[in-house]
Design a protein around this motif. Structure first.
Motif, short mmCIF file in Angstrom:
data_model
loop_
_atom_site.label_atom_id
_atom_site.label_comp_id
_atom_site.label_asym_id
_atom_site.label_seq_id
_atom_site.Cartn_x
_atom_site.Cartn_y
_atom_site.Cartn_z
N GLU A 78 24.48 20.13 -26.36
CA GLU A 78 24.71 19.35 -25.15
C GLU A 78 25.72 18.24 -25.39
OE1 GLU A 78 21.99 17.68 -21.52
OE2 GLU A 78 21.18 17.50 -23.54
N THR A 79 26.59 18.02 -24.42
CA THR A 79 27.56 16.93 -24.47
C THR A 79 27.37 16.03 -23.24
OG1 THR A 79 29.21 18.27 -23.30
CG2 THR A 79 29.28 18.28 -25.70
N CYS A 80 27.76 14.77 -23.40
CA CYS A 80 27.66 13.80 -22.31
C CYS A 80 28.96 13.01 -22.25
CB CYS A 80 26.47 12.87 -22.55
SG CYS A 80 26.35 11.52 -21.35
N PHE A 81 29.47 12.78 -21.04
CA PHE A 81 30.74 12.05 -20.92
C PHE A 81 30.79 11.36 -19.56
CE2 PHE A 81 31.13 16.51 -19.83
CZ PHE A 81 31.69 16.48 -18.56
N PRO A 82 31.56 10.26 -19.45
CA PRO A 82 31.66 9.54 -18.18
C PRO A 82 32.36 10.37 -17.11
CG PRO A 82 33.20 8.66 -19.79
CD PRO A 82 32.32 9.61 -20.54
N ALA A 83 31.90 10.25 -15.87
CA ALA A 83 32.48 11.03 -14.76
C ALA A 83 32.87 10.12 -13.59
CB ALA A 83 31.50 12.09 -14.32
N GLY A 84 33.29 8.89 -13.91
CA GLY A 84 33.71 7.97 -12.86
C GLY A 84 32.54 7.14 -12.34
N THR A 85 32.60 6.80 -11.06
CA THR A 85 31.54 6.00 -10.43
C THR A 85 31.02 6.73 -9.20
OG1 THR A 85 33.08 4.80 -9.00
CG2 THR A 85 32.67 3.87 -11.19
N LEU A 86 29.89 6.23 -8.66
CA LEU A 86 29.35 6.84 -7.45
C LEU A 86 30.35 6.75 -6.31
CD1 LEU A 86 25.67 5.55 -7.61
CD2 LEU A 86 26.41 7.95 -7.73
N ALA A 87 31.06 5.63 -6.24
CA ALA A 87 32.02 5.43 -5.16
C ALA A 87 33.30 6.23 -5.38
CB ALA A 87 32.36 3.94 -5.04
N LYS A 88 33.67 6.44 -6.67
CA LYS A 88 34.92 7.12 -6.96
C LYS A 88 34.74 8.03 -8.19
CE LYS A 88 39.87 6.32 -7.55
NZ LYS A 88 40.94 5.30 -7.72
N PRO A 89 34.22 9.24 -7.99
CA PRO A 89 34.08 10.18 -9.11
C PRO A 89 35.44 10.56 -9.68
CG PRO A 89 32.79 10.88 -7.20
CD PRO A 89 33.68 9.77 -6.73
N SER A 90 35.50 10.72 -11.01
CA SER A 90 36.76 11.05 -11.67
C SER A 90 37.09 12.53 -11.62
CB SER A 90 36.72 10.61 -13.13
OG SER A 90 35.76 11.37 -13.84
N MET A 91 36.12 13.37 -11.29
CA MET A 91 36.24 14.83 -11.26
C MET A 91 36.43 15.44 -12.66
SD MET A 91 35.79 15.00 -8.10
CE MET A 91 35.93 16.76 -7.81
N LYS A 92 36.27 14.61 -13.70
CA LYS A 92 36.37 15.12 -15.07
C LYS A 92 35.24 16.11 -15.38
CE LYS A 92 39.94 12.75 -16.52
NZ LYS A 92 41.20 13.42 -16.94
N ASP A 93 34.13 15.96 -14.66
CA ASP A 93 33.00 16.85 -14.89
C ASP A 93 33.32 18.29 -14.52
OD1 ASP A 93 33.30 16.08 -12.30
OD2 ASP A 93 31.19 15.60 -11.94
N LEU A 94 33.98 18.48 -13.37
CA LEU A 94 34.35 19.83 -12.95
C LEU A 94 35.50 20.38 -13.81
CD1 LEU A 94 34.16 19.48 -9.06
CD2 LEU A 94 32.38 20.11 -10.70
N GLU A 95 36.42 19.50 -14.20
CA GLU A 95 37.51 19.94 -15.08
C GLU A 95 36.98 20.43 -16.42
OE1 GLU A 95 40.39 16.84 -15.52
OE2 GLU A 95 40.73 16.64 -13.35
N TYR A 96 35.94 19.74 -16.92
CA TYR A 96 35.35 20.11 -18.21
C TYR A 96 34.80 21.53 -18.15
CZ TYR A 96 32.14 20.01 -22.21
OH TYR A 96 31.48 20.29 -23.36
N ILE A 97 34.05 21.84 -17.10
CA ILE A 97 33.45 23.17 -16.98
C ILE A 97 34.52 24.24 -16.80
CG2 ILE A 97 31.97 24.62 -15.54
CD1 ILE A 97 30.45 22.71 -17.34
N GLU A 98 35.56 23.92 -16.02
CA GLU A 98 36.65 24.88 -15.84
C GLU A 98 37.33 25.18 -17.16
OE1 GLU A 98 37.65 26.68 -13.29
OE2 GLU A 98 36.07 25.91 -11.97
N ASP A 99 37.60 24.13 -17.95
CA ASP A 99 38.24 24.31 -19.26
C ASP A 99 37.33 25.10 -20.20
OD1 ASP A 99 40.43 22.92 -18.39
OD2 ASP A 99 39.85 21.01 -19.31
N LEU A 100 36.03 24.84 -20.12
CA LEU A 100 35.09 25.54 -20.98
C LEU A 100 35.06 27.03 -20.64
CD1 LEU A 100 32.86 25.50 -23.12
CD2 LEU A 100 31.22 24.90 -21.32
N LYS A 101 35.05 27.36 -19.37
CA LYS A 101 35.05 28.76 -18.95
C LYS A 101 36.32 29.47 -19.40
CE LYS A 101 33.80 29.75 -14.79
NZ LYS A 101 33.72 29.69 -13.30
N LYS A 102 37.46 28.78 -19.28
CA LYS A 102 38.73 29.36 -19.71
C LYS A 102 38.73 29.63 -21.21
CE LYS A 102 41.55 27.27 -16.05
NZ LYS A 102 42.61 26.25 -15.74
#
Length: 313
Positions: A78-102
């Motif tokens: 398991e990995t954990c990483f910051p994904a922005g704030t509630l008001a302004k998500p960074s979208m790094k979370d979705l990018e991470y999964i896309e990169d992992l699948k690739k």
């Protein structure tokens, strides 16, 4: 999944597939060929279809709903990483999964499902991976659940320096898995290691490679260490079967009869007795203390006056 089971054919000694839960059936299917990418993809697709057909809504206590059967003991990466704030998500979370699948697709990794992702608010604990002083921060957690039969792939397989063939050996995990491979493939003439045909021995090594990976630079030394260890493990494997009070489930009736016929031959019994005498002829180096504690062994030495004789020497 039953269709996959029929195609791959589980061992005859296994339970009827209708008696298995979904997760038990999935795990047995994956264990048939865990390093075969196409096979793992088929199992993943069958699992996805199972969850689609299980969709629905219900209300209940959290431990009832979240405590579903996920497949027994597992090892989790398991990995954990910051994904922005509630008001302004960074979208790094979705990018991470896309990169992992690739990456999985590019490297053709046989990755069993599922890859899980969740989100939490920050933690005030400095020891937490989600630690932050900003209350609006959110963190994403991504993990892969790995069955025990797969986690061996990521463990070191050699103890000591592989550059020194005399001082290095396979790890205990490797040795135990070697014994497991015997159960999957028994030969009628295999009551001793030397009687097993070379093509069957080669298949044992292929089975071993399904559970472990190593740098190809050390493939030669791994094969040498395997050949050294496999003969030792097979001797213990046969000893356990020979002394079993009843036929193990993984041994067929034909092999059980053929091996016992050999075990009961006068020449086999005489050879086993002579080997035992040869091992005992090495006193005082022979270890005869048995499986007891050091303190119990010391008391036994005093009682038998072995300690006094040692002091006199």
């Amino acid at each position: 999944m039953p269709e996959l089971t029929t195609a791959e054919s589980l061992e005859d000694s296994e339970l009827d597939i209708n008696e298995l839960s979904f997760t038990e059936l999935r795990n047995k299917l994956l264990a048939l060929d865990p390093m075969n990418r196409d096979h793992v993809i088929q199992v993943n697709q069958a699992e996805a279809e199972f969850w689609r057909k299980s969709e629905g809504y219900r209300v209940g206590w959290s431990d009832e709903i979240l405590g579903f059967d996920c497949g027994g003991q597992q090892w989790v990466s398991e990995t954990c990483f910051p994904a922005g704030t509630l008001a302004k998500p960074s979208m790094k979370d979705l990018e991470y999964i896309e990169d992992l699948k690739k990456l999985i697709e590019k490297e053709e990794i046989p990755a069993p499902a599922p890859i899980e992702q969740r989100w939490t608010t920050c933690s005030k604990s400095h020891m937490s991976l989600a630690s932050s002083s900003v209350e609006d921060d959110i963190f994403s957690w991504a993990k892969c659940r790995t069955k025990k039969s797969f986690y061996f792939l990521h463990l070191p397989i050699i103890e000591g320096s592989y550059k020194n063939k005399r001082s290095c050996c396979l790890t205990k995990k490797c040795s135990r898995m070697i014994s497991k491979t015997f159960e999957q493939r028994l030969h009628k003439d295999g009551y001793t290691w030397k009687n097993i045909p070379q093509n069957t021995k080669d298949l044992y090594f292929e089975d071993f490679q399904k559970y472990f990976r190593w740098d190809q630079k050390i493939s030669g030394i791994v094969k040498i260490l395997w050949e050294k260890q496999v003969a030792i493990r097979y001797k213990s494997f046969i000893w356990a079967i020979k002394n079993a009070k009843q036929k193990p489930a993984y041994v067929s009736d034909d092999i059980w009869k053929a091996w016992n016929d050999e075990f009961n031959k006068p020449e086999y019994i005489a050879r086993a007795r002579q080997n035992k005498l040869n091992r005992q002829a090495g006193e005082p180096a022979t270890h005869t203390g048995g499986s007891i504690t050091h303190s119990s062994h010391a008391k036994r030495m005093v009682r038998n006056k072995v300690w006094e004789r040692s002091l006199q020497l």
